[in-house]
Design a protein around this motif. Structure first.
Motif, PDB file in Angstrom:
ATOM      1  N   SER A 158      -7.701 -21.726   0.128  1.00  0.00           N
ATOM      2  CA  SER A 158      -8.122 -23.117   0.322  1.00  0.00           C
ATOM      3  C   SER A 158      -7.760 -24.015  -0.856  1.00  0.00           C
ATOM      4  O   SER A 158      -7.825 -25.239  -0.742  1.00  0.00           O
ATOM      5  N   ARG A 159      -7.392 -23.443  -1.973  1.00  0.00           N
ATOM      6  CA  ARG A 159      -7.027 -24.226  -3.159  1.00  0.00           C
ATOM      7  C   ARG A 159      -5.872 -23.532  -3.848  1.00  0.00           C
ATOM      8  O   ARG A 159      -5.928 -22.325  -4.134  1.00  0.00           O
ATOM      9  N   GLY A 160      -4.795 -24.291  -4.104  1.00  0.00           N
ATOM     10  CA  GLY A 160      -3.646 -23.659  -4.737  1.00  0.00           C
ATOM     11  C   GLY A 160      -2.696 -24.668  -5.359  1.00  0.00           C
ATOM     12  O   GLY A 160      -2.755 -25.875  -5.087  1.00  0.00           O
ATOM     13  N   LEU A 161      -1.841 -24.144  -6.211  1.00  0.00           N
ATOM     14  CA  LEU A 161      -0.823 -24.934  -6.909  1.00  0.00           C
ATOM     15  C   LEU A 161       0.416 -24.064  -7.062  1.00  0.00           C
ATOM     16  O   LEU A 161       0.316 -22.892  -7.407  1.00  0.00           O
ATOM     17  N   ILE A 162       1.571 -24.658  -6.785  1.00  0.00           N
ATOM     18  CA  ILE A 162       2.850 -24.008  -7.057  1.00  0.00           C
ATOM     19  C   ILE A 162       3.664 -24.946  -7.931  1.00  0.00           C
ATOM     20  O   ILE A 162       3.823 -26.121  -7.624  1.00  0.00           O
ATOM     21  N   GLU A 163       4.163 -24.413  -9.028  1.00  0.00           N
ATOM     22  CA  GLU A 163       4.969 -25.204  -9.960  1.00  0.00           C
ATOM     23  C   GLU A 163       6.310 -24.519 -10.163  1.00  0.00           C
ATOM     24  O   GLU A 163       6.367 -23.311 -10.418  1.00  0.00           O
ATOM     25  N   ALA A 164       7.400 -25.289 -10.051  1.00  0.00           N
ATOM     26  CA  ALA A 164       8.736 -24.735 -10.228  1.00  0.00           C
ATOM     27  C   ALA A 164       9.617 -25.757 -10.932  1.00  0.00           C
ATOM     28  O   ALA A 164      10.110 -26.694 -10.303  1.00  0.00           O
ATOM     29  N   GLY A 165       9.776 -25.607 -12.226  1.00  0.00           N
ATOM     30  CA  GLY A 165      10.709 -26.437 -12.974  1.00  0.00           C
ATOM     31  C   GLY A 165      10.523 -27.928 -12.808  1.00  0.00           C
ATOM     32  O   GLY A 165      11.474 -28.639 -12.498  1.00  0.00           O
ATOM     33  N   GLY A 166       9.317 -28.424 -13.003  1.00  0.00           N
ATOM     34  CA  GLY A 166       9.061 -29.858 -12.892  1.00  0.00           C
ATOM     35  C   GLY A 166       8.565 -30.296 -11.540  1.00  0.00           C
ATOM     36  O   GLY A 166       8.116 -31.432 -11.379  1.00  0.00           O
ATOM     37  N   ASP A 167       8.668 -29.421 -10.546  1.00  0.00           N
ATOM     38  CA  ASP A 167       8.146 -29.713  -9.210  1.00  0.00           C
ATOM     39  C   ASP A 167       6.779 -29.053  -9.048  1.00  0.00           C
ATOM     40  O   ASP A 167       6.607 -27.875  -9.391  1.00  0.00           O
ATOM     41  N   VAL A 168       5.829 -29.796  -8.493  1.00  0.00           N
ATOM     42  CA  VAL A 168       4.478 -29.275  -8.304  1.00  0.00           C
ATOM     43  C   VAL A 168       3.996 -29.653  -6.915  1.00  0.00           C
ATOM     44  O   VAL A 168       4.145 -30.806  -6.492  1.00  0.00           O
ATOM     45  N   ILE A 169       3.426 -28.684  -6.201  1.00  0.00           N
ATOM     46  CA  ILE A 169       2.763 -28.966  -4.939  1.00  0.00           C
ATOM     47  C   ILE A 169       1.356 -28.396  -5.003  1.00  0.00           C
ATOM     48  O   ILE A 169       1.157 -27.289  -5.522  1.00  0.00           O
ATOM     49  N   VAL A 170       0.370 -29.170  -4.551  1.00  0.00           N
ATOM     50  CA  VAL A 170      -1.026 -28.756  -4.654  1.00  0.00           C
ATOM     51  C   VAL A 170      -1.751 -28.978  -3.333  1.00  0.00           C
ATOM     52  O   VAL A 170      -1.362 -29.814  -2.524  1.00  0.00           O
ATOM     53  N   TRP A 171      -2.817 -28.214  -3.148  1.00  0.00           N
ATOM     54  CA  TRP A 171      -3.746 -28.443  -2.048  1.00  0.00           C
ATOM     55  C   TRP A 171      -5.126 -27.982  -2.489  1.00  0.00           C
ATOM     56  O   TRP A 171      -5.267 -27.050  -3.279  1.00  0.00           O
ATOM     57  N   SER A 172      -6.141 -28.690  -2.021  1.00  0.00           N
ATOM     58  CA  SER A 172      -7.510 -28.355  -2.398  1.00  0.00           C
ATOM     59  C   SER A 172      -8.466 -29.004  -1.408  1.00  0.00           C
ATOM     60  O   SER A 172      -8.306 -30.173  -1.051  1.00  0.00           O
ATOM     61  N   GLU A 173      -9.469 -28.255  -0.978  1.00  0.00           N
ATOM     62  CA  GLU A 173     -10.496 -28.804  -0.101  1.00  0.00           C
ATOM     63  C   GLU A 173     -11.651 -29.398  -0.895  1.00  0.00           C
ATOM     64  O   GLU A 173     -12.531 -30.042  -0.326  1.00  0.00           O
ATOM     65  N   GLU A 174     -11.624 -29.188  -2.216  1.00  0.00           N
ATOM     66  CA  GLU A 174     -12.718 -29.688  -3.046  1.00  0.00           C
ATOM     67  C   GLU A 174     -12.173 -30.549  -4.176  1.00  0.00           C
ATOM     68  O   GLU A 174     -11.611 -31.614  -3.933  1.00  0.00           O
ATOM     69  N   GLU A 175     -12.333 -30.121  -5.430  1.00  0.00           N
ATOM     70  CA  GLU A 175     -11.932 -30.951  -6.561  1.00  0.00           C
ATOM     71  C   GLU A 175     -10.415 -31.067  -6.656  1.00  0.00           C
ATOM     72  O   GLU A 175      -9.680 -30.139  -6.317  1.00  0.00           O
ATOM     73  N   PRO A 176      -9.917 -32.214  -7.107  1.00  0.00           N
ATOM     74  CA  PRO A 176      -8.468 -32.403  -7.216  1.00  0.00           C
ATOM     75  C   PRO A 176      -7.881 -31.603  -8.377  1.00  0.00           C
ATOM     76  O   PRO A 176      -8.595 -31.183  -9.293  1.00  0.00           O
ATOM     77  N   TRP A 177      -6.589 -31.446  -8.334  1.00  0.00           N
ATOM     78  CA  TRP A 177      -5.855 -30.835  -9.438  1.00  0.00           C
ATOM     79  C   TRP A 177      -5.487 -31.921 -10.447  1.00  0.00           C
ATOM     80  O   TRP A 177      -5.224 -33.059 -10.083  1.00  0.00           O
ATOM     81  N   ASN A 178      -5.440 -31.537 -11.708  1.00  0.00           N
ATOM     82  CA  ASN A 178      -4.980 -32.428 -12.770  1.00  0.00           C
ATOM     83  C   ASN A 178      -3.570 -32.007 -13.191  1.00  0.00           C
ATOM     84  O   ASN A 178      -3.370 -30.880 -13.654  1.00  0.00           O
ATOM     85  N   ILE A 179      -2.596 -32.887 -12.995  1.00  0.00           N
ATOM     86  CA  ILE A 179      -1.203 -32.603 -13.330  1.00  0.00           C
ATOM     87  C   ILE A 179      -0.817 -33.422 -14.556  1.00  0.00           C
ATOM     88  O   ILE A 179      -0.925 -34.654 -14.550  1.00  0.00           O
ATOM     89  N   THR A 180      -0.373 -32.755 -15.603  1.00  0.00           N
ATOM     90  CA  THR A 180      -0.009 -33.420 -16.851  1.00  0.00           C
ATOM     91  C   THR A 180       1.481 -33.768 -16.865  1.00  0.00           C
ATOM     92  O   THR A 180       2.320 -32.921 -16.551  1.00  0.00           O
ATOM     93  N   ILE A 181       1.796 -35.007 -17.226  1.00  0.00           N
ATOM     94  CA  ILE A 181       3.175 -35.464 -17.373  1.00  0.00           C
ATOM     95  C   ILE A 181       3.483 -35.572 -18.860  1.00  0.00           C
ATOM     96  O   ILE A 181       2.706 -36.163 -19.619  1.00  0.00           O
ATOM     97  N   THR A 182       4.615 -35.010 -19.294  1.00  0.00           N
ATOM     98  CA  THR A 182       4.971 -35.016 -20.710  1.00  0.00           C
ATOM     99  C   THR A 182       6.219 -35.859 -20.957  1.00  0.00           C
ATOM    100  O   THR A 182       7.013 -36.110 -20.045  1.00  0.00           O
ATOM    101  N   HIS A 183       6.370 -36.283 -22.200  1.00  0.00           N
ATOM    102  CA  HIS A 183       7.547 -37.043 -22.613  1.00  0.00           C
ATOM    103  C   HIS A 183       8.737 -36.092 -22.683  1.00  0.00           C
ATOM    104  O   HIS A 183       8.626 -34.997 -23.253  1.00  0.00           O
TER     105      HIS A 183
END
Length: 296
Positions: A158-183
């Motif tokens: 029910s909650r997951g994150l996949i990250e691949a070289g700058g690409d991120v996909i998320v899903w969650s039925e409860e609290e959101p994911w926090n995705i950090t963007i860097t310089h």
């Protein structure tokens, strides 16, 4: 629970609320091995390379995931008036990008203009060449692989994150994911994006760049000319409901002015958002009908 594997020349990270069982993990590993074998332009035996060797009028039957990806990429090619093109392999090679990263030096040469019409017709799993042009799936291939894996995992987690070289996909039925963007140059955190459902893709002119005869080249090409984009933009982060869309948006943003992005990009992707860093160090936040300086 986090697990990782290496595929598509990137470390791919999977984070789920409960551990991924071994049977499911083995299926994921097999799928990404398939992607590495069949979607690569660097493997001469891959389905992509075999498609590129087709002569006009020839047909090749390919696997269903690749057929669906190629059909989607072709739709984006036509929808975006060729700003996005998955058919720039010859142009990337002419630009010096003829081997997988990392490399710092290459030789560039002149190449013909990119195709103006899609070179393939896709009917089911049958792909027929009807014109010139060669497939380089690049970022949209990476995004598609992550999307397929996410669709599989969402059935049981029910909650997951996949990250691949700058690409991120998320899903969650409860609290959101926090995705950090860097310089892209300092790698310092500059922004956090909160997402419960959706995807984020980031492209920049720093990570995949090289020199030819003392000049710096990068992998972001203009779909209409086949030449490296000349833009005041250094990095683009796009968020969208689907990772395919976010990937395409990043490529379009480098080719367009602010006005063109409002008139075209957000007409094609009305739910998308952009965070743009220019070479002067200014950040801008853009979405449909809104373009403003971003201060954090």
């Amino acid at each position: 629970m986090e697990r990782q594997l290496y595929a598509m020349h990137n470390q791919v990270r999977f984070v789920t609320d409960q551990p991924i069982d071994e049977a499911e993990w083995e299926e994921l590993v097999r799928f990404f091995h398939y992607v590495d074998r069949q979607w690569s332009r660097f493997d001469k035996q891959s389905e992509v390379s075999r498609l590129n060797r087709l002569r006009i009028g020839d047909t090749l039957s390919v696997s269903l995931p690749l057929a669906r990806l190629l059909a989607r990429a072709t739709r984006y090619f036509e929808q975006t008036e060729r700003y996005f093109s998955p058919f720039l392999l010859a142009q990337q090679q002419a630009n010096g990008y003829r081997q997988s990263f990392p490399f710092t030096q290459a030789v560039a040469y002149e190449e013909v203009a990119p195709p103006e019409i899609a070179p393939f017709i896709i009917e089911g799993c049958d792909v027929t060449r009807v014109g010139g042009g060669f497939i380089d799936l690049g970022g949209i291939g990476k995004g598609a692989a992550a999307m397929i894996a996410a669709q599989r995992l969402r059935k049981s987690w029910s909650r997951g994150l996949i990250e691949a070289g700058g690409d991120v996909i998320v899903w969650s039925e409860e609290e959101p994911w926090n995705i950090t963007i860097t310089h892209p140059e300092t790698e310092q955190r500059v922004a956090d994006m909160q997402l419960r459902q959706g995807a984020i893709a980031t492209s920049n002119r720093v990570y995949r760049s090289w020199k030819t005869d003392g000049q710096t080249h990068h992998h972001l090409l203009d779909g209409r000319t086949g030449r490296p984009t000349r833009s005041p933009i250094l990095q683009v982060t796009a968020s969208a409901p689907q990772l395919y869309e976010a990937e395409v948006m990043t490529k379009l943003a480098f080719q367009m002015t602010e006005t063109e992005r409002q008139e075209k990009l957000f007409r094609w992707f009305p739910k998308g958002r952009l965070l743009i860093l220019d070479t002067a160090g200014e950040w801008r936040s853009e979405q449909k009908g809104v373009s403003e300086t971003w201060t954090g």
